[in-house]
Design a protein around this motif. Sequence first.
Motif, PDB file in Angstrom:
ATOM      1  N   VAL A 143       0.815  -1.214   0.000  1.00 51.12           N
ATOM      2  CA  VAL A 143       0.000   0.000   0.000  1.00 51.12           C
ATOM      3  C   VAL A 143       0.849   1.264   0.000  1.00 51.12           C
ATOM      4  O   VAL A 143       0.454   2.289  -0.579  1.00 51.12           O
ATOM      5  CB  VAL A 143      -0.971   0.003   1.200  1.00 51.12           C
ATOM      6  N   SER A 144       2.024   1.230   0.623  1.00 52.42           N
ATOM      7  CA  SER A 144       2.890   2.419   0.622  1.00 52.42           C
ATOM      8  C   SER A 144       3.472   2.664  -0.762  1.00 52.42           C
ATOM      9  O   SER A 144       3.460   3.785  -1.265  1.00 52.42           O
ATOM     10  CB  SER A 144       4.010   2.249   1.649  1.00 52.42           C
ATOM     11  N   ALA A 145       3.964   1.604  -1.395  1.00 50.92           N
ATOM     12  CA  ALA A 145       4.541   1.748  -2.732  1.00 50.92           C
ATOM     13  C   ALA A 145       3.493   2.178  -3.746  1.00 50.92           C
ATOM     14  O   ALA A 145       3.806   2.889  -4.703  1.00 50.92           O
ATOM     15  CB  ALA A 145       5.175   0.433  -3.167  1.00 50.92           C
ATOM     16  N   LEU A 146       2.240   1.758  -3.538  1.00 50.40           N
ATOM     17  CA  LEU A 146       1.167   2.097  -4.472  1.00 50.40           C
ATOM     18  C   LEU A 146       0.511   3.442  -4.158  1.00 50.40           C
ATOM     19  O   LEU A 146      -0.320   3.904  -4.939  1.00 50.40           O
ATOM     20  CB  LEU A 146       0.097   1.004  -4.467  1.00 50.40           C
ATOM     21  N   GLY A 147       0.846   4.049  -3.038  1.00 47.24           N
ATOM     22  CA  GLY A 147       0.255   5.340  -2.683  1.00 47.24           C
ATOM     23  C   GLY A 147      -1.222   5.248  -2.348  1.00 47.24           C
ATOM     24  O   GLY A 147      -1.984   6.189  -2.601  1.00 47.24           O
ATOM     25  N   VAL A 148      -1.635   4.128  -1.765  1.00 50.35           N
ATOM     26  CA  VAL A 148      -3.046   3.869  -1.514  1.00 50.35           C
ATOM     27  C   VAL A 148      -3.490   4.512  -0.202  1.00 50.35           C
ATOM     28  O   VAL A 148      -2.786   4.443   0.808  1.00 50.35           O
ATOM     29  CB  VAL A 148      -3.295   2.351  -1.464  1.00 50.35           C
ATOM     30  N   ASP A 149      -4.669   5.124  -0.204  1.00 49.77           N
ATOM     31  CA  ASP A 149      -5.303   5.584   1.027  1.00 49.77           C
ATOM     32  C   ASP A 149      -6.263   4.542   1.581  1.00 49.77           C
ATOM     33  O   ASP A 149      -6.378   4.380   2.798  1.00 49.77           O
ATOM     34  CB  ASP A 149      -6.070   6.894   0.781  1.00 49.77           C
ATOM     35  N   LEU A 150      -6.969   3.866   0.671  1.00 50.54           N
ATOM     36  CA  LEU A 150      -7.989   2.888   1.041  1.00 50.54           C
ATOM     37  C   LEU A 150      -7.892   1.705   0.086  1.00 50.54           C
ATOM     38  O   LEU A 150      -7.709   1.902  -1.120  1.00 50.54           O
ATOM     39  CB  LEU A 150      -9.388   3.512   0.937  1.00 50.54           C
ATOM     40  N   LEU A 151      -8.007   0.492   0.622  1.00 48.53           N
ATOM     41  CA  LEU A 151      -7.910  -0.705  -0.216  1.00 48.53           C
ATOM     42  C   LEU A 151      -8.894  -1.743   0.288  1.00 48.53           C
ATOM     43  O   LEU A 151      -9.017  -1.980   1.493  1.00 48.53           O
ATOM     44  CB  LEU A 151      -6.487  -1.259  -0.178  1.00 48.53           C
ATOM     45  N   SER A 152      -9.596  -2.373  -0.650  1.00 55.74           N
ATOM     46  CA  SER A 152     -10.528  -3.448  -0.315  1.00 55.74           C
ATOM     47  C   SER A 152     -10.049  -4.749  -0.941  1.00 55.74           C
ATOM     48  O   SER A 152      -9.523  -4.761  -2.056  1.00 55.74           O
ATOM     49  CB  SER A 152     -11.941  -3.114  -0.801  1.00 55.74           C
ATOM     50  N   ALA A 153     -10.233  -5.854  -0.205  1.00 51.60           N
ATOM     51  CA  ALA A 153      -9.778  -7.156  -0.697  1.00 51.60           C
ATOM     52  C   ALA A 153     -10.702  -8.238  -0.170  1.00 51.60           C
ATOM     53  O   ALA A 153     -11.395  -8.053   0.831  1.00 51.60           O
ATOM     54  CB  ALA A 153      -8.342  -7.428  -0.258  1.00 51.60           C
ATOM     55  N   THR A 154     -10.678  -9.371  -0.864  1.00 51.90           N
ATOM     56  CA  THR A 154     -11.532 -10.500  -0.500  1.00 51.90           C
ATOM     57  C   THR A 154     -10.703 -11.711  -0.127  1.00 51.90           C
ATOM     58  O   THR A 154      -9.514 -11.801  -0.473  1.00 51.90           O
ATOM     59  CB  THR A 154     -12.475 -10.866  -1.661  1.00 51.90           C
ATOM     60  N   GLY A 155     -11.342 -12.675   0.539  1.00 52.17           N
ATOM     61  CA  GLY A 155     -10.663 -13.916   0.857  1.00 52.17           C
ATOM     62  C   GLY A 155     -10.810 -14.977  -0.207  1.00 52.17           C
ATOM     63  O   GLY A 155      -9.901 -15.763  -0.447  1.00 52.17           O
ATOM     64  N   ARG A 156     -11.959 -15.021  -0.893  1.00 52.82           N
ATOM     65  CA  ARG A 156     -12.322 -16.205  -1.677  1.00 52.82           C
ATOM     66  C   ARG A 156     -11.633 -16.313  -3.027  1.00 52.82           C
ATOM     67  O   ARG A 156     -11.654 -17.380  -3.636  1.00 52.82           O
ATOM     68  CB  ARG A 156     -13.836 -16.219  -1.904  1.00 52.82           C
ATOM     69  N   LYS A 157     -11.038 -15.256  -3.522  1.00 48.20           N
ATOM     70  CA  LYS A 157     -10.451 -15.317  -4.861  1.00 48.20           C
ATOM     71  C   LYS A 157      -9.002 -15.807  -4.781  1.00 48.20           C
ATOM     72  O   LYS A 157      -8.740 -16.886  -4.264  1.00 48.20           O
ATOM     73  CB  LYS A 157     -10.585 -13.961  -5.545  1.00 48.20           C
ATOM     74  N   PHE A 158      -8.055 -15.056  -5.290  1.00 48.71           N
ATOM     75  CA  PHE A 158      -6.685 -15.539  -5.404  1.00 48.71           C
ATOM     76  C   PHE A 158      -6.003 -15.758  -4.054  1.00 48.71           C
ATOM     77  O   PHE A 158      -4.999 -16.465  -3.972  1.00 48.71           O
ATOM     78  CB  PHE A 158      -5.864 -14.588  -6.270  1.00 48.71           C
ATOM     79  N   LEU A 159      -6.531 -15.186  -2.984  1.00 52.11           N
ATOM     80  CA  LEU A 159      -5.943 -15.419  -1.668  1.00 52.11           C
ATOM     81  C   LEU A 159      -6.247 -16.812  -1.143  1.00 52.11           C
ATOM     82  O   LEU A 159      -5.584 -17.287  -0.217  1.00 52.11           O
ATOM     83  CB  LEU A 159      -6.438 -14.346  -0.687  1.00 52.11           C
ATOM     84  N   ARG A 160      -7.280 -17.472  -1.701  1.00 47.81           N
ATOM     85  CA  ARG A 160      -7.629 -18.847  -1.341  1.00 47.81           C
ATOM     86  C   ARG A 160      -8.153 -18.957   0.083  1.00 47.81           C
ATOM     87  O   ARG A 160      -7.974 -19.973   0.760  1.00 47.81           O
ATOM     88  CB  ARG A 160      -6.439 -19.795  -1.547  1.00 47.81           C
ATOM     89  N   GLY A 161      -8.840 -17.915   0.547  1.00 45.01           N
ATOM     90  CA  GLY A 161      -9.437 -17.939   1.864  1.00 45.01           C
ATOM     91  C   GLY A 161     -10.890 -18.364   1.809  1.00 45.01           C
ATOM     92  O   GLY A 161     -11.434 -18.683   0.748  1.00 45.01           O
ATOM     93  N   PRO A 162     -11.576 -18.346   2.962  1.00 48.88           N
ATOM     94  CA  PRO A 162     -12.981 -18.745   2.993  1.00 48.88           C
ATOM     95  C   PRO A 162     -13.873 -17.715   2.303  1.00 48.88           C
ATOM     96  O   PRO A 162     -13.568 -16.523   2.271  1.00 48.88           O
ATOM     97  CB  PRO A 162     -13.299 -18.790   4.503  1.00 48.88           C
ATOM     98  N   ARG A 163     -14.986 -18.187   1.759  1.00 48.00           N
ATOM     99  CA  ARG A 163     -16.016 -17.262   1.289  1.00 48.00           C
ATOM    100  C   ARG A 163     -16.583 -16.512   2.489  1.00 48.00           C
ATOM    101  O   ARG A 163     -16.541 -16.986   3.618  1.00 48.00           O
ATOM    102  CB  ARG A 163     -17.134 -18.003   0.565  1.00 48.00           C
ATOM    103  N   GLY A 164     -17.129 -15.336   2.221  1.00 51.95           N
ATOM    104  CA  GLY A 164     -17.692 -14.548   3.311  1.00 51.95           C
ATOM    105  C   GLY A 164     -16.648 -13.853   4.149  1.00 51.95           C
ATOM    106  O   GLY A 164     -16.904 -13.509   5.307  1.00 51.95           O
ATOM    107  N   THR A 165     -15.456 -13.632   3.579  1.00 53.83           N
ATOM    108  CA  THR A 165     -14.401 -12.913   4.296  1.00 53.83           C
ATOM    109  C   THR A 165     -13.763 -11.883   3.380  1.00 53.83           C
ATOM    110  O   THR A 165     -13.713 -12.052   2.160  1.00 53.83           O
ATOM    111  CB  THR A 165     -13.294 -13.861   4.809  1.00 53.83           C
ATOM    112  N   GLY A 166     -13.244 -10.827   3.971  1.00 51.86           N
ATOM    113  CA  GLY A 166     -12.518  -9.793   3.260  1.00 51.86           C
ATOM    114  C   GLY A 166     -11.884  -8.866   4.269  1.00 51.86           C
ATOM    115  O   GLY A 166     -12.012  -9.058   5.488  1.00 51.86           O
ATOM    116  N   PHE A 167     -11.191  -7.852   3.771  1.00 52.27           N
ATOM    117  CA  PHE A 167     -10.626  -6.878   4.701  1.00 52.27           C
ATOM    118  C   PHE A 167     -10.471  -5.526   4.018  1.00 52.27           C
ATOM    119  O   PHE A 167     -10.463  -5.414   2.783  1.00 52.27           O
ATOM    120  CB  PHE A 167      -9.296  -7.354   5.294  1.00 52.27           C
TER     121      PHE A 167
END
Length: 392
Positions: free
Chosen positions: A198-222
């Motif tokens: 996030v620092s290298a990308l200059g991001v203020d806000l970022l949304s992500a999910t668990g179920r896609k490429f992260l291979r986490g459970p459905r119904g999760t994100g951060f």
Amino acid sequence: MDTDLIRAQTPGTRHAVHLNAAGSALAAAPVLAEVVAHLTLESEIGGYEAADAAAGRLAASYGTLAELVGAAPGEIAFTESATRAWDQAFYAIPFKPGDRILTTTSEYSSNALAYAQAARRHGTVTEVVPDDADGTIDLTALEESLGRGGVRLVALNHVPTHDGLINPAAEVGALARAHGALFLLDACQSVGQLPVDVSALGVDLLSATGRKFLRGPRGTGFLYVRGGVLDQLEPAVVDLCAADLTGPSSFTFRPDARRFESWERSVAGQLGLAAAARYALDLGLDAIAERVQGLAARLRAGLADVPGITVHDRGRHKSGIVTFGHTSAPAATIVQGLAARGVVTRVSEQTYRYDDGPTPAARVRASVHYYNTEDEIDTAVTTLAALLRTLA
């Protein structure tokens, strides 16, 4: 990368050639074990008691997710999806009449709905930055638009779901910061597939999910919220996790990003999400990106030799999402035919356009992951060619 070990830890690879990581990737056994163990504990001693027993691991989960994207633990909030994370960020921005929102031609429909609602509620104006000749967001046009002033938010999808490109998030972030605009990055398809800092990308806000490429459970994100912008934002919904009452009509927010959380959540899901993040970190994000992009390049090259197939991917830099169509066979027919032959893909539809042009026809989306093999990629291509011969 030990592909044999990874596949041994990925039960789903025994049943089909799974090319739908962009929808919901196959979970790894350690992630499944984490979720099931906690659900089992809940059944044995009760949900509250199980959460108490996992308190230390829950607290540590924020550090793991922070490590994944180069943040601080206090800048992370757990959510039930990337969409809810994005909504929490967007609806917390104090828009005023006339504020400009800049987005891209490949924006997601759910985000476009939020822009429409902001226009109705606050009088904001959403403007689409055009693509360059490669189909990527045009950085010159973005800079010119920012230079006209009044931009409150630049919202970018890092990896669109339907055309294979990787948008230049770092360059967009630098331009947004230079012009005093907030930068919201929808990283639902990039976290777990690419290194994201996030620092290298200059991001203020970022949304992500668990179920896609992260291979986490459905119904999760951060949600990531940069500490420097936290006090500029007010969550649209407040509960006893987000704030403390200080009087009959007064309250104070939590001092960290968890002001965007709800008190009730899936504890098993949060533990599973952290386990998925740790799994990716242990493999190495650079190694993951190299393998995913190599497999995707092999798939694109194979598809180029199949008569009647057109690959629709754009961008100078391409992701693990490969989209294609056939001159006569509908995408749904191809997806169903491949599934019957043990190759899992998905129909991808771009359901919203900002311009007045026709909506593109549905495409087949094949999204690879590092647990796929070169042989599986070749099998997918030969299976497709054989299927198309039966449809001719």
